[in-house]
Design a protein around this motif. Structure first.
Motif, PDB file in Angstrom:
ATOM      1  N   ALA A   1      12.375   4.908  -1.378  1.00 33.57           N
ATOM      2  CA  ALA A   1      11.362   3.899  -1.037  1.00 33.57           C
ATOM      3  C   ALA A   1       9.958   4.490  -1.147  1.00 33.57           C
ATOM      4  CB  ALA A   1      11.605   3.366   0.376  1.00 33.57           C
ATOM      5  N   ALA A   2       9.785   5.732  -0.721  1.00 37.53           N
ATOM      6  CA  ALA A   2       8.478   6.375  -0.829  1.00 37.53           C
ATOM      7  C   ALA A   2       8.095   6.604  -2.286  1.00 37.53           C
ATOM      8  CB  ALA A   2       8.472   7.702  -0.062  1.00 37.53           C
TER       9      ALA A   2
ATOM     10  N   VAL B   1       1.305   2.731  -6.116  1.00 38.18           N
ATOM     11  CA  VAL B   1      -0.058   3.249  -5.972  1.00 38.18           C
ATOM     12  C   VAL B   1      -0.598   3.694  -7.329  1.00 38.18           C
ATOM     13  CG1 VAL B   1      -1.432   5.136  -4.989  1.00 38.18           C
ATOM     14  CG2 VAL B   1       0.208   3.925  -3.567  1.00 38.18           C
ATOM     15  N   VAL B   2       0.231   4.403  -8.090  1.00 38.81           N
ATOM     16  CA  VAL B   2      -0.207   4.895  -9.403  1.00 38.81           C
ATOM     17  C   VAL B   2      -0.488   3.726 -10.349  1.00 38.81           C
ATOM     18  CG1 VAL B   2       0.559   6.158 -11.454  1.00 38.81           C
ATOM     19  CG2 VAL B   2       0.928   7.126  -9.188  1.00 38.81           C
TER      20      VAL B   2
ATOM     21  N   THR C   1       7.619  -3.745  -2.707  1.00 37.64           N
ATOM     22  CA  THR C   1       9.041  -3.409  -2.637  1.00 37.64           C
ATOM     23  C   THR C   1       9.247  -2.091  -1.910  1.00 37.64           C
ATOM     24  OG1 THR C   1       9.476  -4.593  -4.686  1.00 37.64           O
ATOM     25  CG2 THR C   1      11.108  -2.969  -4.004  1.00 37.64           C
ATOM     26  N   GLY C   2       8.488  -1.079  -2.285  1.00 38.60           N
ATOM     27  CA  GLY C   2       8.603   0.213  -1.608  1.00 38.60           C
ATOM     28  C   GLY C   2       8.174   0.144  -0.158  1.00 38.60           C
ATOM     29  N   GLY C   3       7.070  -0.562   0.109  1.00 40.16           N
ATOM     30  CA  GLY C   3       6.579  -0.674   1.482  1.00 40.16           C
ATOM     31  C   GLY C   3       7.523  -1.444   2.391  1.00 40.16           C
ATOM     32  N   LEU C   4       8.090  -2.521   1.873  1.00 39.23           N
ATOM     33  CA  LEU C   4       9.040  -3.293   2.691  1.00 39.23           C
ATOM     34  C   LEU C   4      10.327  -2.518   2.940  1.00 39.23           C
ATOM     35  CD1 LEU C   4       8.567  -6.920   1.334  1.00 39.23           C
ATOM     36  CD2 LEU C   4       7.876  -5.993   3.537  1.00 39.23           C
ATOM     37  N   ASN C   5      10.798  -1.767   1.950  1.00 43.49           N
ATOM     38  CA  ASN C   5      11.966  -0.917   2.179  1.00 43.49           C
ATOM     39  C   ASN C   5      11.667   0.135   3.237  1.00 43.49           C
ATOM     40  OD1 ASN C   5      14.480  -1.369   0.704  1.00 43.49           O
ATOM     41  ND2 ASN C   5      13.143  -1.398  -1.088  1.00 43.49           N
ATOM     42  N   GLY C   6      10.467   0.699   3.201  1.00 46.32           N
ATOM     43  CA  GLY C   6      10.081   1.656   4.229  1.00 46.32           C
ATOM     44  C   GLY C   6      10.005   1.025   5.605  1.00 46.32           C
TER      45      GLY C   6
ATOM     46  N   LEU D   1       5.898   3.109   3.842  1.00 49.51           N
ATOM     47  CA  LEU D   1       5.129   1.985   4.382  1.00 49.51           C
ATOM     48  C   LEU D   1       3.636   2.163   4.111  1.00 49.51           C
ATOM     49  CD1 LEU D   1       5.076  -0.635   6.041  1.00 49.51           C
ATOM     50  CD2 LEU D   1       4.975   0.777   8.086  1.00 49.51           C
ATOM     51  N   MET D   2       3.122   3.361   4.347  1.00 49.56           N
ATOM     52  CA  MET D   2       1.700   3.620   4.123  1.00 49.56           C
ATOM     53  C   MET D   2       1.349   3.549   2.638  1.00 49.56           C
ATOM     54  SD  MET D   2       0.412   3.854   7.037  1.00 49.56           S
ATOM     55  CE  MET D   2      -1.205   4.383   6.593  1.00 49.56           C
ATOM     56  N   LEU D   3       2.181   4.151   1.783  1.00 48.61           N
ATOM     57  CA  LEU D   3       1.911   4.101   0.345  1.00 48.61           C
ATOM     58  C   LEU D   3       2.027   2.678  -0.189  1.00 48.61           C
ATOM     59  CD1 LEU D   3       3.712   7.331  -0.907  1.00 48.61           C
ATOM     60  CD2 LEU D   3       1.257   6.889  -0.866  1.00 48.61           C
TER      61      LEU D   3
END
Length: 133
Positions: free
Chosen positions: A42-43, A50-51, A80-85, A109-111
């Motif tokens: 997820a991160a 972000v990239v 997607t990554g933030g919600l998984n986090g 979540l932060m990223l």
């Protein structure tokens, strides 16, 4: 023993299935628990957002569609990554160092939030460029 051989030995070791099993194995558990793997993936997905968001923000004025497509992709990937986090952080039943992936989930979540902000800025700038151009 070389450093590469040590990393290869750690990567070849089996993945433990619980935090208690990992605690008894020590350094040989390079990959960690499934919870840590979920949080790490997820991160990484959120970091990809972000990239992509940064690249979309940089290319708003240069790309033919105003960078809109890249901004939308960045928004989807980052969310997607933030919600998984966030989900992983909500279901974690331990703190840092317990093998539940709390740090990776918080990082995701932060990223994810940073990627969503970058994508939102790129979308706003692409709208402004489309209206004025």
């Amino acid at each position: 023993m070389s450093v590469l051989f040590g990393f290869a030995a750690q990567a070849a070791s089996p993945v433990c299935t619980s935090a208690a099993e990992c605690a008894g194995q020590g350094v040989d558990t390079f990959l960690g628990t499934p919870e840590r793997i979920w949080a790490s993936v997820a991160a990484l997905v959120a970091l990809g957002g972000v990239v992509i968001g940064w690249l979309a923000l940089r290319s708003v004025r240069r790309v033919g569609d105003g960078g809109r497509r890249g901004a939308i992709v960045a928004l989807v990937v980052a969310l997607t990554g933030g919600l998984n986090g966030a989900v992983k952080l909500a279901v974690a039943d331990g703190g840092l160092g317990t093998g539940n992936g709390v740090f990776g989930a918080a990082l995701a979540l932060m990223l994810g939030l940073v990627g969503a902000v970058l994508a939102g800025l790129a979308l706003a700038r692409s709208r402004r460029t489309a209206r004025s151009g």
